[in-house]
Write a protein that holds these residues in place. Structure first.
Motif, PDB file in Angstrom:
ATOM      1  N   ARG A  32     -14.986  -4.965  12.561  1.00  0.00           N
ATOM      2  CA  ARG A  32     -15.377  -5.926  11.860  1.00  0.00           C
ATOM      3  C   ARG A  32     -14.316  -7.241  12.008  1.00  0.00           C
ATOM      4  NH1 ARG A  32     -16.744  -4.668   6.102  1.00  0.00           N
ATOM      5  NH2 ARG A  32     -17.334  -2.641   6.888  1.00  0.00           N
ATOM      6  N   LYS A  76      -5.482   9.241  13.959  1.00  0.00           N
ATOM      7  CA  LYS A  76      -5.406   7.813  13.898  1.00  0.00           C
ATOM      8  C   LYS A  76      -6.587   6.949  14.256  1.00  0.00           C
ATOM      9  CE  LYS A  76      -0.912   7.468  12.535  1.00  0.00           C
ATOM     10  NZ  LYS A  76       0.635   6.873  12.480  1.00  0.00           N
ATOM     11  N   ARG A  83     -12.545   2.621   8.926  1.00  0.00           N
ATOM     12  CA  ARG A  83     -11.989   1.547   8.058  1.00  0.00           C
ATOM     13  C   ARG A  83     -13.399   0.701   7.841  1.00  0.00           C
ATOM     14  NH1 ARG A  83      -6.441   1.354   6.533  1.00  0.00           N
ATOM     15  NH2 ARG A  83      -5.899   2.789   7.924  1.00  0.00           N
ATOM     16  N   TRP A  85     -16.429   0.806   6.770  1.00  0.00           N
ATOM     17  CA  TRP A  85     -17.312   1.992   6.547  1.00  0.00           C
ATOM     18  C   TRP A  85     -18.787   1.304   6.271  1.00  0.00           C
ATOM     19  CZ3 TRP A  85     -19.829  -0.109   2.207  1.00  0.00           C
ATOM     20  CH2 TRP A  85     -19.025  -1.262   1.705  1.00  0.00           C
ATOM     21  N   ASN A 138      -4.994   6.672  -1.062  1.00  0.00           N
ATOM     22  CA  ASN A 138      -5.192   5.260  -0.683  1.00  0.00           C
ATOM     23  C   ASN A 138      -6.248   5.029   0.310  1.00  0.00           C
ATOM     24  OD1 ASN A 138      -4.263   6.265   1.745  1.00  0.00           O
ATOM     25  ND2 ASN A 138      -2.694   4.873   2.096  1.00  0.00           N
ATOM     26  N   SER A 140     -10.451   3.711   0.337  1.00  0.00           N
ATOM     27  CA  SER A 140     -11.276   3.286  -0.868  1.00  0.00           C
ATOM     28  C   SER A 140     -12.287   4.115  -1.103  1.00  0.00           C
ATOM     29  CB  SER A 140     -11.582   1.815  -0.572  1.00  0.00           C
ATOM     30  OG  SER A 140     -12.767   1.910   0.165  1.00  0.00           O
ATOM     31  N   GLN A 143     -14.904   4.196   1.540  1.00  0.00           N
ATOM     32  CA  GLN A 143     -14.692   4.909   2.771  1.00  0.00           C
ATOM     33  C   GLN A 143     -15.068   6.459   2.480  1.00  0.00           C
ATOM     34  OE1 GLN A 143     -10.731   3.417   3.629  1.00  0.00           O
ATOM     35  NE2 GLN A 143     -11.444   1.816   4.713  1.00  0.00           N
TER      36      GLN A 143
END
Lengths: 222, 262
Positions: A32, A76, A83, A85, A138, A140, A143
């Protein structure tokens, strides 16, 4: 449409950036953040046909699904994908699961089954996400909900297979199919959820995920 | 006048420093700017040295509850085993810090296991005793799910509240709602394996398991709460509360047996 002033264009676009619409050569893998710049340069989504927009959204859901489902070694890479989401995938999967289960329900109370499965999926995902946050993770809230929703895919497939092909087969075979789906779901999602907390608390973060999928598997076998 | 001037200067300084300390968190990812710039692999400990939330709305904030979840996997497993075998004198919460992870997940796990094992036991009853083609009773299942949830909620939240309230209003102090909540939560850990053992349709096994589970649960509660009770309440209150807890446990076992595992 191109007569609109540029500032108004940007406001309209940036107001609906949830699915990151821009030019038709949108690459869902970019994410995004890089799209925001592209959106300011070109503005085309109001003029494109609806099926293009829908195709793009479905492609995005499909890309996330393959990233989550196929076991990859680069955690990763996965984390970066997630990230961004979105809740479209989880909603679609949840609706499919609820529909399959309510059609294959033995009594007239298909609607009750639908309601219960729907509520359990979303409330369960919320509780597991809150649990992760309380343990000091950590990632959110959304997510976690996104990951748990996407990892429902094997269970949805199992419910569909159950409904179409396995209604009159031995209970044991249904147990095996649902069991495989449960192990696949749990394995995919535990990888994400467990890496967001400290190593001592990995078991604490992973256990609710198991419980959530176990309850859903039992519901499929019901 | 001098002191007055100094006071205002200090409060201004405090306000400024507080404003600086309030880091803006990105709503999407819940990361501050620093954390977004340096993404970690997710292995950081939460910063317990930050000031706790205050005021009436503190119960709505996650930071308030994080102090109860500061346990590791080994701790929780150890506490669950201590709760299931309360025959020694080690206190379950070292340093008197109750944790709420165990009780919360024991509550959810127990509700689920009561419903699931109850269903399996009904299925087994059908197959082995009545020789009918097995049919799942859906309507009964859904009502049982909600009733099971309601029952466990009562035991996990309301009964500790009653104990805490009686200590608060009729005693000289109280062990705290969180502590009674945590202890009641851990005491129900024994019922989870008990529900699994209740599946086979053997009546004597069912009664024996429920009896043993109820006894162990009560033993654990008395071991942890008796000292607090004796310290804060008069003797008649302690006996009254002990009888009340015993009766409630017996009621729980009876409900389990006749509603779910008949």
């Amino acid at each position: 449409m191109t007569d609109y002033p540029k500032e108004l264009d940007q406001k309209i676009v940036l107001g609906n950036t949830n699915t990151g619409r821009s030019n038709p050569s949108y690459d869902p893998e970019k994410g995004r953040e890089s799209l925001a710049k592209e959106e300011q340069e070109k503005f085309d989504t109001l003029t494109e046909p609806v099926c293009e927009t829908i195709k793009r959204d479905l492609l995005m859901i499909w890309v996330k699904l393959t990233y989550v489902m196929v076991p990859r070694t680069m955690i990763k890479e996965k984390a970066k994908q997630l990230r961004d989401w979105d809740l479209w995938g989880p909603l679609v999967l949840c609706l499919l699961l609820s529909l399959c289960l309510s059609f294959s329900a033995n009594t007239d109370d298909g609607t009750l089954v639908f309601q219960i499965v729907f509520i359990i999926v979303w409330a369960g995902a919320a509780i597991v996400a809150i649990n992760g946050q309380l343990l000091g993770g950590n990632i959110s809230f959304f997510q976690s909900v996104c990951v748990l929703g996407y990892c429902l895919f094997p269970l949805t497939v199992a419910a569909f297979v159950n409904m179409m092909f396995l209604q009159f087969v031995y209970f044991f075979i249904r147990v095996i199919v649902v069991g495989v789906a449960f192990i696949w779901s749990s394995y995919s999602s535990v990888g994400f959820i467990a890496e967001m907390v400290v190593p001592e608390k990995k078991g604490l973060a992973a256990f609710p995920v198991f419980l959530f999928y176990l309850f859903l598997s039992w519901f499929i076998l019901l | 006048m001098l002191f007055g001037k100094k006071k205002t200067k200090k409060s201004k300084k405090d306000k400024k420093s507080k404003k600086d300390k309030k880091k803006k968190r990105d709503k999407d990812t819940l990361l501050t700017d620093e954390e977004q710039a340096n993404p970690s692999d997710g292995l950081q400990q939460p910063d317990y040295s930050k000031p706790r939330p205050k005021g009436i709305t503190r119960f709505c904030k996650i930071r308030y509850y994080q102090k109860f979840f500061n346990v590791s996997t080994k701790d929780v497993i150890k506490r669950v085993f201590l709760a299931m075998m309360p025959f020694n004198t080690t206190p379950i919460f070292p340093n008197n810090k109750p944790d709420l992870y165990g009780p919360m997940w024991i509550y959810i796990c127990l509700s689920i296991s009561i419903v699931v094992c109850g269903h399996f036991s009904n299925v087994m009853d059908f197959e082995f005793i009545e020789n009918h083609p097995p049919k799942a009773e859906y309507e009964a299942e859904m009502r049982k799910i909600t009733k099971g949830w309601g029952m466990t909620s009562f035991y996990f939240f309301i009964v500790p509240l009653i104990l805490h309230g009686i200590c608060y209003f009729f005693g000289s102090g109280t062990p705290g709602y969180q502590r009674t909540l945590a202890i009641y939560g851990y005491s129900f850990a024994i019922f989870i394996p008990a529900t699994v053992i209740l599946i086979p349709p053997m009546e004597y096994l069912r009664y024996a398991t429920l009896g043993v589970a109820g006894f162990i649960s009560l033993l654990f509660i008395s071991k942890e709460l008796m000292d607090a009770g004796k310290r804060y309440l008069a003797q008649k209150w302690v006996t009254a509360l002990a009888i009340m807890c015993a009766l409630l446990h017996i009621f729980f076992c009876v409900m389990l047996k006749f509603y779910y595992f008949d």
